[in-house]
Design an enzyme around this catalytic site. Structure first.
Site, PDB file in Angstrom:
ATOM      1  N   LYS A 117      40.789  41.389  36.356  1.00 45.20           N
ATOM      2  CA  LYS A 117      39.489  41.928  35.971  1.00 45.20           C
ATOM      3  C   LYS A 117      38.467  40.802  35.826  1.00 45.20           C
ATOM      4  O   LYS A 117      38.688  39.845  35.075  1.00 45.20           O
ATOM      5  CB  LYS A 117      39.619  42.716  34.656  1.00 45.20           C
ATOM      6  CG  LYS A 117      40.402  44.032  34.798  1.00 45.20           C
ATOM      7  CD  LYS A 117      39.777  44.957  35.834  1.00 45.20           C
ATOM      8  CE  LYS A 117      40.480  46.304  35.893  1.00 45.20           C
ATOM      9  NZ  LYS A 117      40.041  47.088  37.069  1.00 45.20           N
ATOM     10  N   LYS A 175      42.112  56.768  44.085  1.00 44.27           N
ATOM     11  CA  LYS A 175      42.556  57.350  42.811  1.00 44.27           C
ATOM     12  C   LYS A 175      42.724  58.856  43.001  1.00 44.27           C
ATOM     13  O   LYS A 175      41.805  59.543  43.441  1.00 44.27           O
ATOM     14  CB  LYS A 175      41.533  57.058  41.715  1.00 44.27           C
ATOM     15  CG  LYS A 175      41.474  55.577  41.366  1.00 44.27           C
ATOM     16  CD  LYS A 175      40.461  55.309  40.284  1.00 44.27           C
ATOM     17  CE  LYS A 175      40.675  53.931  39.691  1.00 44.27           C
ATOM     18  NZ  LYS A 175      40.429  52.838  40.658  1.00 44.27           N
ATOM     19  N   ASP A 197      38.790  42.237  40.673  1.00 45.52           N
ATOM     20  CA  ASP A 197      38.079  43.511  40.589  1.00 45.52           C
ATOM     21  C   ASP A 197      36.951  43.426  39.570  1.00 45.52           C
ATOM     22  O   ASP A 197      37.201  43.331  38.366  1.00 45.52           O
ATOM     23  CB  ASP A 197      39.079  44.613  40.197  1.00 45.52           C
ATOM     24  CG  ASP A 197      38.460  46.001  40.237  1.00 45.52           C
ATOM     25  OD1 ASP A 197      37.268  46.117  40.594  1.00 45.52           O
ATOM     26  OD2 ASP A 197      39.173  46.971  39.908  1.00 45.52           O
ATOM     27  N   GLU A 251      37.361  43.076  44.927  1.00 46.58           N
ATOM     28  CA  GLU A 251      37.239  44.534  44.807  1.00 46.58           C
ATOM     29  C   GLU A 251      35.945  44.916  44.095  1.00 46.58           C
ATOM     30  O   GLU A 251      35.656  44.425  43.007  1.00 46.58           O
ATOM     31  CB  GLU A 251      38.454  45.111  44.048  1.00 46.58           C
ATOM     32  CG  GLU A 251      38.397  46.634  43.880  1.00 46.58           C
ATOM     33  CD  GLU A 251      39.740  47.266  43.537  1.00 46.58           C
ATOM     34  OE1 GLU A 251      40.781  46.725  43.970  1.00 46.58           O
ATOM     35  OE2 GLU A 251      39.743  48.301  42.846  1.00 46.58           O
ATOM     36  N   ASP A 295      36.164  50.721  45.761  1.00 44.46           N
ATOM     37  CA  ASP A 295      36.818  51.654  44.843  1.00 44.46           C
ATOM     38  C   ASP A 295      35.815  52.699  44.345  1.00 44.46           C
ATOM     39  O   ASP A 295      35.731  53.809  44.880  1.00 44.46           O
ATOM     40  CB  ASP A 295      37.437  50.850  43.681  1.00 44.46           C
ATOM     41  CG  ASP A 295      38.183  51.706  42.668  1.00 44.46           C
ATOM     42  OD1 ASP A 295      38.108  52.945  42.754  1.00 44.46           O
ATOM     43  OD2 ASP A 295      38.851  51.141  41.786  1.00 44.46           O
TER      44      ASP A 295
HETATM   45 MG    MG Z   1      39.093  49.052  40.999  1.00 42.02          MG
END
Ligand code: MG
Length: 368
Positions: free
Chosen positions: A165, A266, A193, A219, A242
Site C-alpha cells: 500500500k 473484485k 497499490d 496499481e 482496479d
Molecule cells: Mg487495488
C-alpha cells in the site's frame, strides 16, 4: 425448484494483522459483512457474502447492501435459483445498479446450482484449470521498517506476492517500497497499490522513483482513468487498474487506450460470480491478466474467489487472495484454508464449504 425463503445475516470481520491502512488515511480494523442464505422448496440451500471495504473505498457500504437486499429479497421468492440468468434479470428489474448488493445472491445461486449438479463451482465456471495457486497479501501502509517486517513474516509463511500500500508522499512511498524490496527475492511480486490516492504529479514522481526497483508493479495510481493513462505514458512500470474498472464498458475503454497489463477483478464489483466470470473471460481474450479477490470478506467470499481462480488459467491469473486469511472470524470453519501461501478450490459440490450457524446468530431479516 424454487427459492422459498431468503435469510440475511450480519457479522463483523476484524483484520487479523492489527490496523489496515490505505492511501488517503483510510484505516480499517473491523468491517460489517452481509451473508445471504437462499432456501429452496426442496430443502436445499445456497450461501453468499458481500463485505464492502467501508463506505469510502467504492460506491458501496454495508448499510447499502442490506437496504438493497431488503428490496431484492421478495423478488427472489418463487424463482428457480438454478436459473441464474432469470434471477439476475429479476434483480435488475427490481433495483437499478447496486451490483455489490446483488453479488451475494448471485453467489448463493451458483452454490445451489453446484449442489444440484453435484459439481464444484469451479467446474461450472468453465473447469478446473489449476489444482492450486499462490496467494498474495496486502501490506498496510506504515513506516518502511514496519512494512518490511510484515513482509518478512508473511514470506516465512510462504507468501511471495505482496500488494504494497502506497499513495501518500511519493518520496516516502519510495522508501517504503525500497525497504520492502530489500527483503524480497527473485520470483517475488511487489504490486504497489496507491488506491487512486496520488495527485497526478505525485503519481509520476512515484513512478520515476519506483522504476529502478526490481519486481515492482504499479496499481491504480490516481483516481480517474484519464489520470492513470497519463501516468502510464510516463512510466514503464507494468500497470494494474482496479477502482476505475467498474463494468464492461470501462474495461474496454481502458484496454482500447492501452491502459494496463492487468486488472483487479473484485467479485462484488461485477455483481457476483456471473459478472466476474464474464469479465475474467473477456480480460483473457483481450490478453490481460487478472487479480481475483473481493473488496473484503470471510470464508464465503474466499470460497467464491477460490473457484474463480481455479477455473482461470495460470497464464491469465496474476494474483489472488483468500480474504479469510486477512480476518479473524470464520463462519465456515476457516475453509477454504490456505497452506504455505498456496490456495485451492474446494472439491465438494457448490462453493464446497459448510456454514456454522452458531457463528451467524439471528438473521437481520427473513423473507418467505
Ligand atoms: Mg487495488
Amino acid at each position: 425448484m424454487e427459492t422459498s425463503r431468503v435469510e440475511i445475516y450480519s457479522y463483523d470481520l476484524t483484520y487479523a494483522f492489527g490496523t489496515y491502512v490505505m492511501s488517503g488515511g483510510q484505516v480499517v480494523e473491523s468491517l460489517a459483512s452481509t451473508v445471504v442464505r437462499l432456501v429452496t422448496d426442496e430443502g436445499g440451500e445456497g450461501w453468499g457474502e458481500v463485505c464492502p471495504l467501508g463506505p469510502l473505498y467504492l460506491e458501496s457500504h454495508a448499510g447499502g447492501a442490506r437496504a438493497a437486499l431488503e428490496l431484492l429479497a421478495p423478488a427472489l421468492v418463487g424463482l428457480d435459483p438454478t436459473n441464474i440468468a432469470a434471477v439476475n434479470a429479476a434483480m435488475d428489474r427490481t433495483l437499478k445498479g447496486h451490483r455489490y448488493a446483488k453479488s451475494p445472491v448471485d453467489m448463493a445461486c451458483w452454490d445451489i446450482l453446484g449442489k444440484v449438479a453435484g459439481q464444484p463451482v469451479a467446474t461450472l465456471l468453465g473447469g478446473r484449470l489449476q489444482e492450486s495457486f499462490p496467494l498474495y497479501k496486502a501490506v498496510p501502509l506504515g513506516p518502511p521498517e514496519q512494512m518490511a517486517k510484515y513482509v518478512r513474516e508473511r514470506k516465512a509463511e510462504g507468501i511471495r506476492s505482496f500488494q504494497v500500500k502506497i499513495g501518500a508522499d511519493p518520496y516516502e512511498d519510495a522508501e517504503r517500497v525500497r525497504a520492502v524490496a530489500a527483503v524480497t527475492d527473485a520470483g517475488d511480486k511487489l504490486i504497489c497499490d496507491a488506491n487512486g490516492g496520488y495527485r497526478l504529479q505525485d503519481a509520476v514522481i512515484a513512478g520515476r522513483l519506483l522504476e529502478p526497483l526490481e519486481r515492482v508493479y504499479y496499481e491504480q495510481p490516481c483516481a480517474t482513468l484519464e489520470e492513470c493513462l497519463y501516468v502510464r505514458q510516463h512510466t514503464t512500470l507494468p500497470m494494474i487498474l482496479d477502482e476505475v474498472i467498474t463494468d464492461t464498458q470501462s474495461l474496454l475503454r481502458a484496454w482500447q487506450a492501452g491502459g494496463m497489463e492487468a486488472l483487479n477483478l473484485k467479485i462484488s464489483k461485477f455483481g457476483g460470480l456471473t459478472g466476474a466470470k464474464f469479465i475474467r473471460d473477456l480480460a483473457e481474450r483481450l490478453g490481460l491478466r487478472v487479480t481475483l479477490e473481493d473488496s473484503w470478506g470471510g470464508d464465503l467470499v474466499s470460497a467464491a474467489a477460490s473457484h474463480l481462480a481455479a477455473s482461470t488459467s495460470a497464464q491469465t491469473l496474476f494474483t489472488v487472495s483468500f480474504m479469510n486469511d486477512w480476518t479473524n472470524e470464520h463462519i465456515a470453519g476457516y475453509q477454504p484454508r490456505s497452506r504455505d501461501g498456496v490456495g485451492a478450490a474446494p472439491t465438494a459440490p457448490g462453493l464446497g464449504v459448510e456454514v456454522d450457524w452458531k457463528m451467524l446468530g439471528e438473521p437481520l431479516f427473513v423473507v418467505g
